[in-house]
Motif scaffolding. Structure first.
Motif, PDB file in Angstrom:
ATOM      1  N   PRO A   1       0.815  -1.219   0.091  1.00 46.95           N
ATOM      2  CA  PRO A   1      -0.188   0.114   0.010  1.00 46.95           C
ATOM      3  C   PRO A   1       0.976   1.292  -0.211  1.00 46.95           C
ATOM      4  O   PRO A   1       2.211   1.216   0.337  1.00 46.95           O
ATOM      5  CB  PRO A   1      -0.919  -0.182   1.241  1.00 46.95           C
ATOM      6  CG  PRO A   1      -0.798  -1.408   1.402  1.00 46.95           C
ATOM      7  CD  PRO A   1       0.684  -2.173   1.178  1.00 46.95           C
ATOM      8  N   THR A   2       0.228   2.477  -0.229  1.00 49.28           N
ATOM      9  CA  THR A   2       0.599   3.695  -0.175  1.00 49.28           C
ATOM     10  C   THR A   2       0.143   4.397   0.909  1.00 49.28           C
ATOM     11  O   THR A   2      -1.062   4.266   1.115  1.00 49.28           O
ATOM     12  CB  THR A   2       0.951   4.519  -1.588  1.00 49.28           C
ATOM     13  OG1 THR A   2      -0.605   4.897  -1.698  1.00 49.28           O
ATOM     14  CG2 THR A   2       1.354   3.706  -2.547  1.00 49.28           C
ATOM     15  N   LEU A   3       0.857   5.264   1.527  1.00 51.43           N
ATOM     16  CA  LEU A   3       0.116   6.098   2.845  1.00 51.43           C
ATOM     17  C   LEU A   3       0.205   7.536   2.817  1.00 51.43           C
ATOM     18  O   LEU A   3       1.247   8.162   2.123  1.00 51.43           O
ATOM     19  CB  LEU A   3       0.815   5.632   4.132  1.00 51.43           C
ATOM     20  CG  LEU A   3       0.462   4.272   4.739  1.00 51.43           C
ATOM     21  CD1 LEU A   3       0.671   2.978   3.965  1.00 51.43           C
ATOM     22  CD2 LEU A   3       1.407   4.068   5.951  1.00 51.43           C
ATOM     23  N   PHE A   4      -0.878   8.191   3.401  1.00 50.01           N
ATOM     24  CA  PHE A   4      -0.733   9.585   3.681  1.00 50.01           C
ATOM     25  C   PHE A   4      -0.708   9.678   5.233  1.00 50.01           C
ATOM     26  O   PHE A   4      -1.972   9.311   5.527  1.00 50.01           O
ATOM     27  CB  PHE A   4      -1.744  10.382   2.922  1.00 50.01           C
ATOM     28  CG  PHE A   4      -1.601  11.878   3.477  1.00 50.01           C
ATOM     29  CD1 PHE A   4      -0.753  12.651   3.207  1.00 50.01           C
ATOM     30  CD2 PHE A   4      -2.655  12.443   4.319  1.00 50.01           C
ATOM     31  CE1 PHE A   4      -0.641  14.162   3.485  1.00 50.01           C
ATOM     32  CE2 PHE A   4      -2.613  13.657   4.817  1.00 50.01           C
ATOM     33  CZ  PHE A   4      -1.645  14.525   4.517  1.00 50.01           C
ATOM     34  N   LEU A   5       0.024  10.380   5.720  1.00 42.81           N
ATOM     35  CA  LEU A   5      -0.190  10.380   7.283  1.00 42.81           C
ATOM     36  C   LEU A   5      -0.168  12.137   7.674  1.00 42.81           C
ATOM     37  O   LEU A   5       0.543  12.804   7.061  1.00 42.81           O
ATOM     38  CB  LEU A   5       1.315   9.929   7.839  1.00 42.81           C
ATOM     39  CG  LEU A   5       1.635   8.488   7.651  1.00 42.81           C
ATOM     40  CD1 LEU A   5       2.709   8.165   8.225  1.00 42.81           C
ATOM     41  CD2 LEU A   5       0.470   7.579   8.005  1.00 42.81           C
ATOM     42  N   SER A   6      -0.999  12.442   8.608  1.00 41.69           N
ATOM     43  CA  SER A   6      -0.922  13.651   8.991  1.00 41.69           C
ATOM     44  C   SER A   6      -0.044  13.524  10.264  1.00 41.69           C
ATOM     45  O   SER A   6      -0.318  13.005  11.459  1.00 41.69           O
ATOM     46  CB  SER A   6      -2.168  14.007   9.708  1.00 41.69           C
ATOM     47  OG  SER A   6      -3.268  14.171   8.377  1.00 41.69           O
ATOM     48  N   HIS A   7       1.220  14.245  10.312  1.00 40.42           N
ATOM     49  CA  HIS A   7       2.148  13.799  11.172  1.00 40.42           C
ATOM     50  C   HIS A   7       2.185  14.583  12.580  1.00 40.42           C
ATOM     51  O   HIS A   7       2.687  14.496  13.553  1.00 40.42           O
ATOM     52  CB  HIS A   7       3.917  13.948  10.880  1.00 40.42           C
ATOM     53  CG  HIS A   7       3.841  15.384  10.240  1.00 40.42           C
ATOM     54  ND1 HIS A   7       4.217  15.689   8.719  1.00 40.42           N
ATOM     55  CD2 HIS A   7       3.931  16.474  10.822  1.00 40.42           C
ATOM     56  CE1 HIS A   7       4.331  16.870   8.635  1.00 40.42           C
ATOM     57  NE2 HIS A   7       4.511  17.587   9.719  1.00 40.42           N
ATOM     58  N   GLY A   8       1.295  15.608  12.544  1.00 44.90           N
ATOM     59  CA  GLY A   8       0.856  16.478  13.665  1.00 44.90           C
ATOM     60  C   GLY A   8       2.063  17.374  14.188  1.00 44.90           C
ATOM     61  O   GLY A   8       3.024  17.554  13.324  1.00 44.90           O
ATOM     62  N   ALA A   9       1.964  17.795  15.366  1.00 40.82           N
ATOM     63  CA  ALA A   9       3.182  18.698  15.806  1.00 40.82           C
ATOM     64  C   ALA A   9       4.235  17.814  16.345  1.00 40.82           C
ATOM     65  O   ALA A   9       4.295  16.629  16.411  1.00 40.82           O
ATOM     66  CB  ALA A   9       2.534  19.099  17.021  1.00 40.82           C
ATOM     67  N   PRO A  10       5.418  18.365  16.284  1.00 37.14           N
ATOM     68  CA  PRO A  10       6.594  17.673  16.651  1.00 37.14           C
ATOM     69  C   PRO A  10       6.725  16.799  17.817  1.00 37.14           C
ATOM     70  O   PRO A  10       7.425  15.788  18.319  1.00 37.14           O
ATOM     71  CB  PRO A  10       7.873  18.576  16.622  1.00 37.14           C
ATOM     72  CG  PRO A  10       7.364  19.911  15.775  1.00 37.14           C
ATOM     73  CD  PRO A  10       5.962  19.738  15.931  1.00 37.14           C
TER      74      PRO A  10
END
Length: 266
Positions: free
Chosen positions: A8-17
């Motif tokens: 699969p391919t992914l998109f991630l919302s990585h948020g704050a550090p």
């Protein structure tokens, strides 16, 4: 034809550090997601935090952990993510882009927080090789979709293409004291539209999101945190099966939604 072996391919919302060290943020969701996915041979990461005029691949064999932020707790700067690099994956990506007439440079870039923060949560042993491919903040969604299309063949070799950004990203509208239940309702209108268009595989509408999506300008005053999703979408199969992991909305305006573009279900 869809290859059944394609990862699969992914998109991630990585948020704050601070995602790895702040218990009020949904860091556990990333480990849950990782456990449900096939283990990649390597990862090609497109992070919103590495922008260049033309595509550049990172060929570092031991990428440094880049702490590309200021004013956060000391503990965050002490985190190291010593994953091995994936220079062969980087060179293969550059070759595939070149076959499509997309000139691509290379340099020994490390892992910025858009890369190492989600990697730390998903693969805490730091044992999956990872390379980065830069985004082009001045280019549009269609450009990044084309990049993803060029990279699709990587998945036959077990390479997971991951776009890392944020499904909504307007820091000027953020309230860092807000609770998840205090989310701006316009965030949900935007993310619901985006998810509906993803489920419908309506690529034309998605690439034209700035005109068609509700509150697009408010959710993304600039494009860079959404552009990685178009690369992940481009690298996915035409008949992808969408999985949505919604981890809530934080700081009133920052939705933590992750997408998996997997093989079509029978």
């Amino acid at each position: 034809m869809t290859s059944p072996s394609r990862i699969p391919t992914l998109f991630l919302s990585h948020g704050a550090p601070t995602l790895p060290i702040d218990p009020s943020l949904p860091s556990g969701g990333f480990a849950t997601l990782s456990a449900e996915l096939p283990r990649p041979e390597s990862i090609l990461m497109l992070s919103a935090h590495w922008g260049t005029q033309q595509p550049v691949v990172s060929t570092a064999t031991r990428p440094e952990t880049i702490h590309d932020f200021y004013g956060f707790p000391r503990a965050l700067y002490e985190i190291q993510y010593p994953a091995p690099g994936a220079p062969d994956t980087a060179r293969r990506a550059a070759a595939l882009l070149g076959e499509q007439g997309i000139a691509t440079g290379s340099e020994p870039y490390g892992l910025d927080h858009g890369a190492w923060v989600p990697m730390l949560l998903m693969f805490p042993e730091a044992d999956v090789p990872v390379a980065q491919l830069s985004i082009q903040p001045r280019a549009d969604a269609a450009h990044h979709f084309a990049i993803g299309r060029a990279l699709r063949a990587l998945r036959d070799d077990g390479v997971m293409v991951i776009g890392s950004g944020q499904i909504t990203h307007n820091l000027r509208a953020a309230d860092f004291s807000a609770r998840p239940e205090d989310a701006d309702p316009r965030v949900a209108e935007f993310t619901d539209w985006f998810e509906d268009r993803l489920r419908a595989r309506d690529v034309d509408a998605l690439l034209d999101y700035r005109r068609r999506a509700p509150y697009a300008q408010l959710m993304h005053p600039t494009d860079e945190h959404l552009l990685p999703v178009f690369a992940a979408l481009g690298a996915a199969d035409d008949d992808y099966a969408l999985t949505v992991q919604s981890l809530g909305t934080y700081q009133r305006a920052l939705a933590m939604t992750n997408y998996v573009f997997g093989p079509a279900t029978a």
